[in-house]
Design an enzyme around this catalytic site. Structure first.
Site, PDB file in Angstrom:
ATOM      1  N   TRP A  21       0.741  -1.195   0.107  1.00 47.89           N
ATOM      2  CA  TRP A  21       0.028   0.029  -0.103  1.00 47.89           C
ATOM      3  C   TRP A  21       0.872   1.421   0.120  1.00 47.89           C
ATOM      4  CZ3 TRP A  21      -1.450   2.911   4.885  1.00 47.89           C
ATOM      5  CH2 TRP A  21      -2.310   3.792   4.581  1.00 47.89           C
ATOM      6  N   GLN A  27       4.538   5.728  -4.396  1.00 46.75           N
ATOM      7  CA  GLN A  27       5.241   6.394  -3.742  1.00 46.75           C
ATOM      8  C   GLN A  27       6.848   6.109  -4.439  1.00 46.75           C
ATOM      9  OE1 GLN A  27       5.820   5.567   0.315  1.00 46.75           O
ATOM     10  NE2 GLN A  27       7.545   7.233   0.599  1.00 46.75           N
ATOM     11  N   TYR A  54      -5.307  -0.541  -4.378  1.00 49.88           N
ATOM     12  CA  TYR A  54      -3.880   0.205  -4.446  1.00 49.88           C
ATOM     13  C   TYR A  54      -3.399   0.747  -5.689  1.00 49.88           C
ATOM     14  CZ  TYR A  54      -3.853  -2.086   0.322  1.00 49.88           C
ATOM     15  OH  TYR A  54      -3.960  -2.171   1.913  1.00 49.88           O
ATOM     16  N   GLN A 177      -8.460  -8.299   8.896  1.00 50.60           N
ATOM     17  CA  GLN A 177      -7.047  -7.553   8.855  1.00 50.60           C
ATOM     18  C   GLN A 177      -7.384  -6.180   9.253  1.00 50.60           C
ATOM     19  OE1 GLN A 177      -4.427  -5.416   5.090  1.00 50.60           O
ATOM     20  NE2 GLN A 177      -4.669  -7.687   5.195  1.00 50.60           N
ATOM     21  N   ARG A 228       7.256   8.820   4.229  1.00 46.51           N
ATOM     22  CA  ARG A 228       5.717   9.160   3.857  1.00 46.51           C
ATOM     23  C   ARG A 228       5.053  10.183   3.987  1.00 46.51           C
ATOM     24  NH1 ARG A 228       1.905   3.733   5.254  1.00 46.51           N
ATOM     25  NH2 ARG A 228       3.529   2.918   4.127  1.00 46.51           N
ATOM     26  N   GLY A 284       5.268  -2.491   5.665  1.00 38.41           N
ATOM     27  CA  GLY A 284       5.456  -1.899   4.410  1.00 38.41           C
ATOM     28  C   GLY A 284       6.979  -1.186   4.349  1.00 38.41           C
ATOM     29  N   GLN A 290      14.868  -1.255   4.990  1.00 36.10           N
ATOM     30  CA  GLN A 290      13.710  -1.313   5.869  1.00 36.10           C
ATOM     31  C   GLN A 290      13.417  -2.621   6.029  1.00 36.10           C
ATOM     32  OE1 GLN A 290      10.948   1.570   4.282  1.00 36.10           O
ATOM     33  NE2 GLN A 290      12.077   3.351   4.851  1.00 36.10           N
ATOM     34  N   ASN A 294      13.383  -4.928   9.571  1.00 37.67           N
ATOM     35  CA  ASN A 294      12.046  -4.944  10.099  1.00 37.67           C
ATOM     36  C   ASN A 294      11.981  -6.636  10.483  1.00 37.67           C
ATOM     37  OD1 ASN A 294      11.397  -2.446  10.051  1.00 37.67           O
ATOM     38  ND2 ASN A 294       9.921  -2.510   8.254  1.00 37.67           N
TER      39      ASN A 294
HETATM   40  N1  LIG Z   1      -6.395  -3.355   5.125  1.00 39.18           N
HETATM   41  C1  LIG Z   1      -6.444  -1.943   5.124  1.00 39.18           C
HETATM   42  O1  LIG Z   1      -7.294  -1.415   5.131  1.00 39.18           O
HETATM   43  C2  LIG Z   1      -5.079  -1.553   5.289  1.00 39.18           C
HETATM   44  C3  LIG Z   1      -4.647  -0.278   5.507  1.00 39.18           C
HETATM   45  C4  LIG Z   1      -3.242   0.104   5.426  1.00 39.18           C
HETATM   46  C5  LIG Z   1      -2.367  -0.947   5.077  1.00 39.18           C
HETATM   47  N2  LIG Z   1      -2.650  -2.314   4.900  1.00 39.18           N
HETATM   48  C6  LIG Z   1      -1.594  -3.202   4.800  1.00 39.18           C
HETATM   49  O2  LIG Z   1      -0.523  -3.151   5.506  1.00 39.18           O
HETATM   50  C7  LIG Z   1       0.659  -3.014   4.848  1.00 39.18           C
HETATM   51  C8  LIG Z   1       1.576  -2.206   5.781  1.00 39.18           C
HETATM   52  O3  LIG Z   1       1.090  -0.856   6.278  1.00 39.18           O
HETATM   53  P1  LIG Z   1       1.794   0.480   6.323  1.00 39.18           P
HETATM   54  O4  LIG Z   1       2.781   0.592   5.116  1.00 39.18           O
HETATM   55  O5  LIG Z   1       0.786   1.486   6.909  1.00 39.18           O
HETATM   56  O6  LIG Z   1       2.729  -0.465   7.565  1.00 39.18           O
HETATM   57  P2  LIG Z   1       4.033   0.220   8.396  1.00 39.18           P
HETATM   58  O7  LIG Z   1       4.859  -1.092   8.279  1.00 39.18           O
HETATM   59  O8  LIG Z   1       3.695   0.485   9.596  1.00 39.18           O
HETATM   60  O9  LIG Z   1       4.724   1.421   7.628  1.00 39.18           O
HETATM   61  C9  LIG Z   1       5.346   1.311   6.690  1.00 39.18           C
HETATM   62  C10 LIG Z   1       6.315   2.446   6.200  1.00 39.18           C
HETATM   63  O10 LIG Z   1       7.030   3.015   7.343  1.00 39.18           O
HETATM   64  C11 LIG Z   1       8.531   3.357   7.143  1.00 39.18           C
HETATM   65  N3  LIG Z   1       9.214   2.350   7.439  1.00 39.18           N
HETATM   66  C12 LIG Z   1       9.194   0.878   7.495  1.00 39.18           C
HETATM   67  N4  LIG Z   1      10.211   0.321   8.158  1.00 39.18           N
HETATM   68  C13 LIG Z   1      11.149   1.529   8.536  1.00 39.18           C
HETATM   69  C14 LIG Z   1      12.329   1.215   8.911  1.00 39.18           C
HETATM   70  N5  LIG Z   1      12.804   0.232   9.342  1.00 39.18           N
HETATM   71  N6  LIG Z   1      13.052   2.485   9.159  1.00 39.18           N
HETATM   72  C15 LIG Z   1      12.706   3.764   8.771  1.00 39.18           C
HETATM   73  N7  LIG Z   1      11.332   3.923   8.019  1.00 39.18           N
HETATM   74  C16 LIG Z   1      10.477   2.666   7.956  1.00 39.18           C
HETATM   75  C17 LIG Z   1       8.214   3.237   5.334  1.00 39.18           C
HETATM   76  O11 LIG Z   1       7.788   4.471   4.771  1.00 39.18           O
HETATM   77  P3  LIG Z   1       8.920   5.731   4.334  1.00 39.18           P
HETATM   78  O12 LIG Z   1      10.061   5.068   4.115  1.00 39.18           O
HETATM   79  O13 LIG Z   1       8.087   6.190   3.242  1.00 39.18           O
HETATM   80  O14 LIG Z   1       8.975   6.954   5.442  1.00 39.18           O
HETATM   81  C18 LIG Z   1       7.212   2.238   5.132  1.00 39.18           C
HETATM   82  O15 LIG Z   1       6.772   2.356   3.870  1.00 39.18           O
HETATM   83  C19 LIG Z   1       0.318  -2.277   3.681  1.00 39.18           C
HETATM   84  O16 LIG Z   1       1.279  -2.293   2.608  1.00 39.18           O
HETATM   85  C20 LIG Z   1      -1.013  -3.063   3.262  1.00 39.18           C
HETATM   86  O17 LIG Z   1      -0.623  -4.343   2.712  1.00 39.18           O
HETATM   87  C21 LIG Z   1      -3.971  -2.649   5.021  1.00 39.18           C
END
Ligand SMILES: NC(=O)c1ccc[n+]([C@@H]2O[C@H](COP(=O)([O-])OP(=O)(O)OC[C@H]3O[C@@H](n4cnc5c(N)ncnc54)[C@H](OP(=O)(O)O)[C@@H]3O)[C@@H](O)[C@H]2O)c1
Length: 332
Positions: A21, A27, A54, A177, A228, A284, A290, A294
Site C-alpha cells: 500500500w 510512492q 492500491y 486485517q 511517507r 510496508g 527497511q 524489520n
Molecule cells: N486493510 C487495510 O485497510 C490496510 C490499510 C493500511 C495498510 N494495509 C496493509 O498493511 C501494509 C503495511 O501498512 P503500512 O505501510 O502502513 O505499515 P508500516 O509497516 O507501519 O509502515 C511502513 C512505512 O514505514 C516506513 N518504514 C518501515 N520500516 C522502516 C524502517 N525500518 N526505518 C524507517 N522507516 C521505515 C516506510 O515509509 P517511508 O520510508 O516512506 O517513511 C514504510 O513504507 C500495507 O502495505 C497493506 O498491505 C492494509
C-alpha cells in the site's frame, strides 16, 4: 523467519508479511519495489499482501511482476476487494458482480490462477451478507480463492458472518486485517476475544504506525525528506498520527529498544507479535534496508516488564476505543 497458522486454518504464513500500500505503483519506482520484494524473499517472508484499489490497481501489477519466476507454492498471496476500482456503481462494494469481476482483474494483474486469501476490505452495508459470503464460497469452490477473510470488521460483523456461514454451510472466515500497533489497540476489547473463540487470526496492518514508531519523526520538526509524510498520497494518511504529544512519547521508547538491542521498528513489530491472536504483521517499506531491519523482529520475546514500561511511556496517547473500527455507511 518464524511461521504461524492463519487463524485456526491449516495455512501457514510468515509471521512478518510484506504489504505494498502507498508504495508500489505510487510512492516508489518499480526498481525499488522489486528490490523490496527481493529483500523480503531473501529474508524468508513468504506472505504478500496487496489490494485491487492500491495505486488504482497498479500495485497488484507491480507485485505480480516482482514475483514472476518465484515458485508459486512457496508464496501466500493475499488481496482484497471493496473500495472503488472504477467509476461505475458496480465497481465497488461486496456484491456478487463486483467481487467476481474484481477477483478476475486481480488474478490477471498478479499473474496467478488463484489467491491464497481473499479479503473483504471493509463491511458493505448495501449488500446482504448472505450474497457476499455465498460469492466468496463459490470462488473457493472454483479454486480461485483458497481462504477468505475480512478487514476492519467489528466483532459483531465477524460474529454475524460466522453464524451465517455455519447456517448455510459456507466457507468460514479465517482472518481479519485490522490496524494494530502499540499506539492503536482498538481490536483488543472486542475483536480479539471473539476471534480467539472462533479461530479467526489477525493479519495486522501499520504495525510501525506507518513509520511513526521508528522514531524518525521528531516533535516540532519537519518530516524527514523522502518519508511517507512528504509523499502526496501517503502524507494524508499519516498526518493524523503526527502529533507532538505522540511523537514526544515515541522518542521515550528509544532507551527501551536500545536496552534490548532492537531498532525502534523491530520493537514495534515485535510488540504486535506478542499477541497470540496475531497471525502475521504486515510491514510496508520504501527501501530494501527497511525490510531487512524489520524482519529481525521475528521470534523476539518481550517480557512483562518491558510491556509495562512501553505502556507507562505511551500512556494516554494509546487509542483503545473499539468504536473506532468503522466501515463507510454508504459505499464510497
Ligand atoms: N486493510 C487495510 O485497510 C490496510 C490499510 C493500511 C495498510 N494495509 C496493509 O498493511 C501494509 C503495511 O501498512 P503500512 O505501510 O502502513 O505499515 P508500516 O509497516 O507501519 O509502515 C511502513 C512505512 O514505514 C516506513 N518504514 C518501515 N520500516 C522502516 C524502517 N525500518 N526505518 C524507517 N522507516 C521505515 C516506510 O515509509 P517511508 O520510508 O516512506 O517513511 C514504510 O513504507 C500495507 O502495505 C497493506 O498491505 C492494509
Amino acid at each position: 523467519m518464524e511461521f504461524r497458522h492463519l487463524g485456526r486454518s491449516g495455512l501457514m504464513v510468515s509471521e512478518i508479511s510484506y504489504g505494498n500500500w502507498i508504495t508500489h505503483g505510487s510512492q516508489v519506482e518499480e526498481d525499488a519495489a522489486r528490490q523490496c520484494v527481493r529483500a523480503a524473499l531473501d529474508e524468508g517472508i513468504t506472505t504478500f499482501d496487496t489490494a485491487d484499489v492500491y495505486a488504482g490497481t497498479k500495485a497488484e501489477e507491480v507485485l505480480g511482476r516482482a514475483l514472476q519466476g518465484v515458485r508459486r507454492e512457496s508464496l501466500e498471496i493475499f488481496t482484497k476487494v471493496y473500495w472503488p476500482t472504477g467509476k461505475g456503481p458496480n465497481d465497488r462494494g461486496l456484491s456478487r458482480k463486483h467481487i467476481t469481476e474484481s477477483l478476475h482483474g486481480s488474478l490477471r494483474r498478479l499473474q496467478t490462477d488463484y489467491v491464497d486469501l481473499y479479503q473483504a476490505h471493509r463491511f458493505d452495508y448495501e449488500t446482504p451478507l448472505e450474497e457476499t459470503l455465498r460469492t466468496f464460497d463459490d470462488l473457493v469452490r472454483q479454486g480461485k480463492v483458497l481462504y477468505i477473510g475480512v478487514s476492519e470488521w467489528t466483532a459483531e460483523q465477524i460474529g454475524r458472518a460466522l453464524k451465517i456461514a455455519d447456517e448455510m454451510g459456507l466457507d468460514r472466515l479465517v482472518s481479519n486485517q485490522p490496524q494494530y500497533s502499540m499506539l492503536w489497540r482498538v481490536i483488543e476489547a472486542e475483536v480479539v476475544p471473539l476471534s480467539e473463540k472462533e479461530g479467526v487470526g489477525q493479519i495486522v496492518f501499520s504495525p510501525i504506525g506507518q513509520g511513526v514508531l521508528t522514531g524518525k519523526y521528531l516533535p516540532g520538526q519537519p518530516p524527514p525528506e523522502g518519508s511517507r509524510a512528504t509523499d502526496p498520497s501517503g502524507g494524508n494518511f499519516i498526518s493524523r498520527m503526527l502529533k507532538d504529544d505522540v511523537l514526544t512519547r515515541v522518542q521515550e521508547l528509544q532507551p527501551i529498544a536500545g536496552d534490548l538491542g532492537l531498532s525502534m521498528a523491530q520493537l514495534a513489530v515485535a510488540w504486535v507479535l506478542q499477541n497470540p491472536n496475531v497471525s502475521s504483521a504486515i510491514v510496508g517499506a520504501s527501501r530494501p534496508e527497511q525490510v531487512r531491519d524489520n524482519v529481525k523482529a521475528s521470534g523476539v520475546k518481550l517480557d512483562a516488564e518491558v510491556l509495562k514500561k512501553i505502556d507507562d511511556v505511551l500512556g494516554p496517547v494509546v487509542e483503545r476505543d473499539p468504536s473506532k473500527t468503522v466501515s463507510p455507511e454508504k459505499r464510497p
